[in-house]
Motif scaffolding. Sequence first.
Motif, PDB file in Angstrom:
ATOM      1  N   ASN A 101     -17.282   1.845   3.813  1.00 43.80           N
ATOM      2  CA  ASN A 101     -18.288   1.706   2.754  1.00 43.80           C
ATOM      3  C   ASN A 101     -17.730   1.091   1.470  1.00 43.80           C
ATOM      4  O   ASN A 101     -18.382   1.139   0.437  1.00 43.80           O
ATOM      5  CB  ASN A 101     -18.893   3.079   2.438  1.00 43.80           C
ATOM      6  N   THR A 102     -16.520   0.521   1.538  1.00 39.76           N
ATOM      7  CA  THR A 102     -15.917  -0.135   0.375  1.00 39.76           C
ATOM      8  C   THR A 102     -15.782  -1.619   0.659  1.00 39.76           C
ATOM      9  O   THR A 102     -15.097  -2.004   1.617  1.00 39.76           O
ATOM     10  CB  THR A 102     -14.527   0.460   0.064  1.00 39.76           C
ATOM     11  N   PRO A 103     -16.424  -2.480  -0.117  1.00 41.52           N
ATOM     12  CA  PRO A 103     -16.328  -3.924   0.117  1.00 41.52           C
ATOM     13  C   PRO A 103     -14.871  -4.404   0.074  1.00 41.52           C
ATOM     14  O   PRO A 103     -14.109  -4.049  -0.815  1.00 41.52           O
ATOM     15  CB  PRO A 103     -17.146  -4.525  -1.043  1.00 41.52           C
TER      16      PRO A 103
ATOM     17  N   GLU B  75     -13.481  -3.167   4.897  1.00 42.61           N
ATOM     18  CA  GLU B  75     -14.161  -2.867   6.155  1.00 42.61           C
ATOM     19  C   GLU B  75     -13.248  -3.082   7.360  1.00 42.61           C
ATOM     20  O   GLU B  75     -13.367  -2.382   8.367  1.00 42.61           O
ATOM     21  CB  GLU B  75     -15.410  -3.730   6.307  1.00 42.61           C
TER      22      GLU B  75
END
Length: 370
Positions: A333-335, A338
């Motif tokens: 959920n962290t750009p 992934e």
Amino acid sequence: MDAKKHINHSALSLLSFIAVVFVLYILKPFIVPILFAIIFSVMIFPIQRFLEKKWRCNRLFATLASLTTLFFLTALIFFLISTRLSYFMDNSEIYSQKLGELFHRSVNNLERTFNIGNNRLFSEQEYKAENIIKANLDKIGIVLSESSSLLGDMVLIPIYIFFFLYYRSFFRTFIYKAFRSKSKSFINSILKKVYEIQQNYLLGLIKVIIIVGCLNSLGLLLLGISNPFFFGFLAAFLLLIPYIGVIIGSLLPAIIALATKDSAWYAFGVIAIFGFIQFLEGNFITPKITGSKVSVNAFVVITSLVLFSMLWGITGMILALPITATLKILFDNTPGYEAYGFLIGEPVDKHLQSRARSRLKRWKGIRKAK
């Protein structure tokens, strides 16, 4: 210019990673109790929520009641383990003597079989089996005693648990303020996923320990090993350390079998039964109970065990899987991270097929579509 910028960024990332590892290593006495407190807080939070919502208890009373329940359960478990370990250590002299006699008989049989004659494999003056066995039994007992009393020695854990439960809304508001760029719904979604995966892991682990403990105890009971339920559930409890725990847990009953039985086949039987039960646990019991919610592949599990054991020792091995599963959620959920979440997760069927088989399957799909 872009290449230089990329190199600088990579160097900065590497230095940041080294700094984080260094801080984690130096601050182990501070960080490890907090991590255990978080895990235990997740474990007993359903009790807290039940007292607050169903019985309408105020938060202070519910927190104290939940903490008291955890304390008594933990104290009971470690009391039983320490009592049986003390009995084992009190009889270690007898066990070491019998194991020494078995060792000397085995050496004499080898000497007669290979006609070694006067050139003995070992002399009693150079190699005292009883002393070596006794020393190793003492070391095994010391390691297990330290491991079993590890959580009990951390007096700060109950204090941290109390504040994590009592101040949970306060900490949630802090997270909202710390990540103002993210919406509250997004943060709540991440926190819910982390909570669910930790709770699923803990509840599933408890069920697995009970099932494996019963199977281990039944196997030892059929072999006639003394204290079957203690050794069976001790080995199951050591499942907290994936892969390695079952090896440690099978050594003690195997040693007891060697010392108390008239045949070494009983010790092999103990190892064979524990190995078979471990096979069932890894391939059928755990996947059936926990499902795919704790989706970490075996390679990452083993790697995390090695790395966290180097970082924090036995406690690192216990914390490795919960931390890795949490990191997967954060990476997913962290750009920009992934790919790391993908690497931690379980591969799907297409990743386990050969290239030729994948092409054949794709060609069949295209032909079927036509």
